[in-house]
Structure formats: C-alpha cells, structure tokens
Design a protein around this motif. Structure first.
Motif, PDB file in Angstrom:
ATOM      1  N   SER A 161       0.829  -1.206   0.000  1.00 14.94           N
ATOM      2  CA  SER A 161       0.000   0.000   0.000  1.00 14.94           C
ATOM      3  C   SER A 161       0.865   1.258   0.000  1.00 14.94           C
ATOM      4  O   SER A 161       0.540   2.251  -0.669  1.00 14.94           O
ATOM      5  CB  SER A 161      -0.916   0.000   1.227  1.00 14.94           C
ATOM      6  OG  SER A 161      -1.810  -1.090   1.202  1.00 14.94           O
ATOM      7  N   LEU A 206      -5.931   4.235   0.500  1.00 17.71           N
ATOM      8  CA  LEU A 206      -6.743   3.527   1.483  1.00 17.71           C
ATOM      9  C   LEU A 206      -7.903   2.791   0.817  1.00 17.71           C
ATOM     10  O   LEU A 206      -8.244   1.660   1.201  1.00 17.71           O
ATOM     11  CB  LEU A 206      -7.281   4.504   2.536  1.00 17.71           C
ATOM     12  CG  LEU A 206      -6.234   5.165   3.434  1.00 17.71           C
ATOM     13  CD1 LEU A 206      -6.907   6.105   4.433  1.00 17.71           C
ATOM     14  CD2 LEU A 206      -5.415   4.124   4.178  1.00 17.71           C
ATOM     15  N   SER A 208      -6.431  -0.204  -0.823  1.00 18.90           N
ATOM     16  CA  SER A 208      -6.044  -1.158   0.214  1.00 18.90           C
ATOM     17  C   SER A 208      -7.255  -1.919   0.727  1.00 18.90           C
ATOM     18  O   SER A 208      -7.196  -3.150   0.920  1.00 18.90           O
ATOM     19  CB  SER A 208      -5.352  -0.432   1.373  1.00 18.90           C
ATOM     20  OG  SER A 208      -4.187   0.224   0.933  1.00 18.90           O
ATOM     21  N   PHE A 209      -8.353  -1.210   0.953  1.00 18.92           N
ATOM     22  CA  PHE A 209      -9.570  -1.884   1.416  1.00 18.92           C
ATOM     23  C   PHE A 209     -10.028  -2.916   0.397  1.00 18.92           C
ATOM     24  O   PHE A 209     -10.345  -4.068   0.750  1.00 18.92           O
ATOM     25  CB  PHE A 209     -10.678  -0.865   1.664  1.00 18.92           C
ATOM     26  CG  PHE A 209     -11.979  -1.483   2.105  1.00 18.92           C
ATOM     27  CD1 PHE A 209     -12.215  -1.730   3.444  1.00 18.92           C
ATOM     28  CD2 PHE A 209     -12.949  -1.825   1.179  1.00 18.92           C
ATOM     29  CE1 PHE A 209     -13.404  -2.314   3.859  1.00 18.92           C
ATOM     30  CE2 PHE A 209     -14.139  -2.419   1.584  1.00 18.92           C
ATOM     31  CZ  PHE A 209     -14.372  -2.653   2.924  1.00 18.92           C
ATOM     32  N   THR A 269      -6.410  -4.071   6.333  1.00 19.90           N
ATOM     33  CA  THR A 269      -5.436  -3.655   5.315  1.00 19.90           C
ATOM     34  C   THR A 269      -5.330  -2.136   5.256  1.00 19.90           C
ATOM     35  O   THR A 269      -4.238  -1.585   5.052  1.00 19.90           O
ATOM     36  CB  THR A 269      -5.834  -4.210   3.935  1.00 19.90           C
ATOM     37  OG1 THR A 269      -6.055  -5.621   4.043  1.00 19.90           O
ATOM     38  CG2 THR A 269      -4.733  -3.973   2.908  1.00 19.90           C
ATOM     39  N   MET A 270      -6.437  -1.425   5.462  1.00 21.47           N
ATOM     40  CA  MET A 270      -6.390   0.035   5.536  1.00 21.47           C
ATOM     41  C   MET A 270      -5.555   0.494   6.724  1.00 21.47           C
ATOM     42  O   MET A 270      -4.750   1.434   6.604  1.00 21.47           O
ATOM     43  CB  MET A 270      -7.814   0.597   5.648  1.00 21.47           C
ATOM     44  CG  MET A 270      -8.624   0.557   4.376  1.00 21.47           C
ATOM     45  SD  MET A 270     -10.310   1.186   4.610  1.00 21.47           S
ATOM     46  CE  MET A 270      -9.974   2.887   5.066  1.00 21.47           C
ATOM     47  N   ALA A 276      -2.055   0.120   5.834  1.00 22.13           N
ATOM     48  CA  ALA A 276      -1.627   1.175   4.914  1.00 22.13           C
ATOM     49  C   ALA A 276      -1.293   2.458   5.668  1.00 22.13           C
ATOM     50  O   ALA A 276      -0.311   3.145   5.353  1.00 22.13           O
ATOM     51  CB  ALA A 276      -2.728   1.438   3.875  1.00 22.13           C
TER      52      ALA A 276
END
Length: 294
Positions: free
Chosen positions: A46, A69, A72-73, A197-198, A201
């Motif tokens: 990310s 973001l 990444s999501f 994952t956000m 990031a």
C-alpha cells in the motif's frame, strides 16, 4: 528530564504505528483465529501505491492517501474472498501457511514491480521541532500521534454506532449465531480484512518517512506490532493500541537509558516482551482467558 520527555513523545509516535498495525492483527485474529503474517507486506505494498501516486504522478499527499486507502480496502477484501475464504474452514495451520505464502508472493511482487531500490517518502508533516516547556518536540511525531489516535477513535465509533460495525463484531465474535439472525458472515469478514489492510496502509505511510521504503520495510515493525498485540491481549482492540503505546515508549526509554540495549537490541527486547507475556500472562493486559469445558 527534558531528554526523558522527548523520548516519551518519540515513543508515543512509534507506539502509535505499532498500535495501528497491532489493531489490524487483532481484527483478523478475531475474525479467523489466526495471525496474518502477510500484514506487513500488505502494508508495504500500500505504501508503494502511495509513493507511486505522489512521486510518479504528482498527486498531493492527502488525496493520494485517500485513494491508497480505498485500494487497500479493496485489496484486503479481495484477498479474503479469493484466497483466505476457501481455506478458512480447514485447520488453523492451513490458513497460517496461506498467509505465509501471501507474504512471499507480495514481497516478490513488490521487488518485481518497483525493484528492491530504497526510496524516500515525504512526510505530510513538517520536520521542524517546536518548543513545549523547554522540550523540543518534532511536529512529525505529533502528527503521527494525532493520526494514530484519530484512526483509533474513528474505528471505535464505527464498531459501536454503525450497523455494519455491530454486524462485523457479531460475525467475528460468534459467526454461527450471527448467521441465524441474517448476518452475511463471509461478506463481513471480508470487510474486516479490508479494514485491517487500511490500518496497515496507514501504519506504512507513517513509517516510510522515517525508515525509507523498500520491500522489507515493515518486517521489523510487524514484530513490534505482534509484541504490542500480545502485550495488550490478542483478542482486545483496545489492548492492541495501549500495548503499542506502552511498547513504543518502553523501547525508547530502554534504548536511551540502558547502555547495552541501544538501537541494536530493540528487536530482541520486543521478542522478550512476547516471551514474558506468554509465560506470565498469556491473555495479555486486556485479554480474557478462554475457559473450555471438558
């Protein structure tokens, strides 16, 4: 005293990063019962996207971060649905092996796409310091602390006051009963992976300006985050954040005032924290013991 306060503030900044990534680990652990060993590599990937948007395409930092973001999501959601979901009904070991495979795959992909060259990422915060009661505090550290606290507050509000957040908590805590009341558990677990994952990031974006960007950037940070999650309680989101802050401050003070530790033995010190917690308080500071009936 001045040096002590500076180390505390700097430790809170690094601890905020550990806490954000630890919170990502806790979210996935509560959803699947395993640690995502690819969390650091996903965060680094990310960060490379953020670097590409800002450096190669000239985007302003904050719009680039917002797009990063979102990507990444979507990436975390897709990884769960396409890679993790097919194996999560099997043994825990199978899911662990899949996350380790993801680690190797993403690391190789980053090296192939962006090469292993070390790159610099600009911080959105000024690098100058301000004087607060005789203590010189970096604005970048204050910005890192502010972003970390803001993310935790927003995430707490999301889980407490939104229907999706409440459903996600139900799906992660008791998926069988959540299905009975109409909760789409697989979909919501994918949302949990996307949120994790956000968070990764954000941790990567905050880390890169101080350590530089390369495919292995988050590997040490992941160990610190794991130590923070274990310290706070691997099933406790609040514990992950508190554990990260305590670990950041503790390691900074240890490296400053214990001569033989310095900067070289910070990682072994974090591993010692993991060992000590597992030996003397396996549930962590905020975790709950699991009682099983025989």
């Amino acid at each position: 005293m001045t040096n002590f306060l500076q180390q505390v503030v700097s430790g809170l900044a690094s601890g905020g990063i550990y806490g954000a990534l630890a919170l990502a680990l806790v979210l996935i652990h509560r959803a699947t019962g395993v640690i995502n060993f690819a969390q650091g590599e996903m965060a680094t990937f990310s960060t490379y996207i953020l670097w590409t948007l800002t450096q190669n395409h000239g985007w302003p930092y904050w719009p680039a971060l917002a797009v990063t973001l979102a990507i990444s999501f979507a990436g975390g959601f897709g990884v769960h649905q396409l890679v993790v979901r097919p194996v999560e009904r099997g043994s825990v070991l199978r899911v662990v092996i899949v996350t380790i495979g993801l680690l190797l795959l993403i690391n190789g992909a980053m090296t192939w796409i962006w090469s292993g060259e070390v790159r610099s990422v600009h911080s959105p915060f000024p690098t100058r310091t301000i004087d607060m009661g005789g203590v010189a505090i970096s604005i970048q550290d204050l910005g890192t602390i502010g972003v970390s606290i803001g993310v935790v507050i927003l995430l707490g509000l999301f889980f407490r006051f939104t229907k999706v957040g409440l459903a996600l908590r139900a799906a992660a805590t008791n998926p069988a009963e959540a299905r009975l009341v109409g909760v789409r558990v697989p979909l919501l677990l994918g949302v949990g992976w996307g949120l994790a994952t956000m968070l990764g990031a954000i941790a990567g974006a905050l880390t890169a300006p101080t350590v530089f960007l390369d495919p292995n950037m988050m590997q040490a940070v992941l160990i610190y985050a794991f130590a923070a999650a274990v310290l706070g309680g691997i099933d406790s989101p609040v514990g992950a954040v508190v554990g990260g802050l305590l670990l950041g401050v503790g390691l900074n003070l240890l490296g400053t005032y214990v001569n033989f530790v310095g900067a070289d033995l910070r990682l072994p010190a974090a591993l010692s924290v993991i060992l000590a917690v597992l030996l003397f308080r396996p549930a962590g500071l905020f975790g709950h013991r699991v009682v099983k009936r025989v």
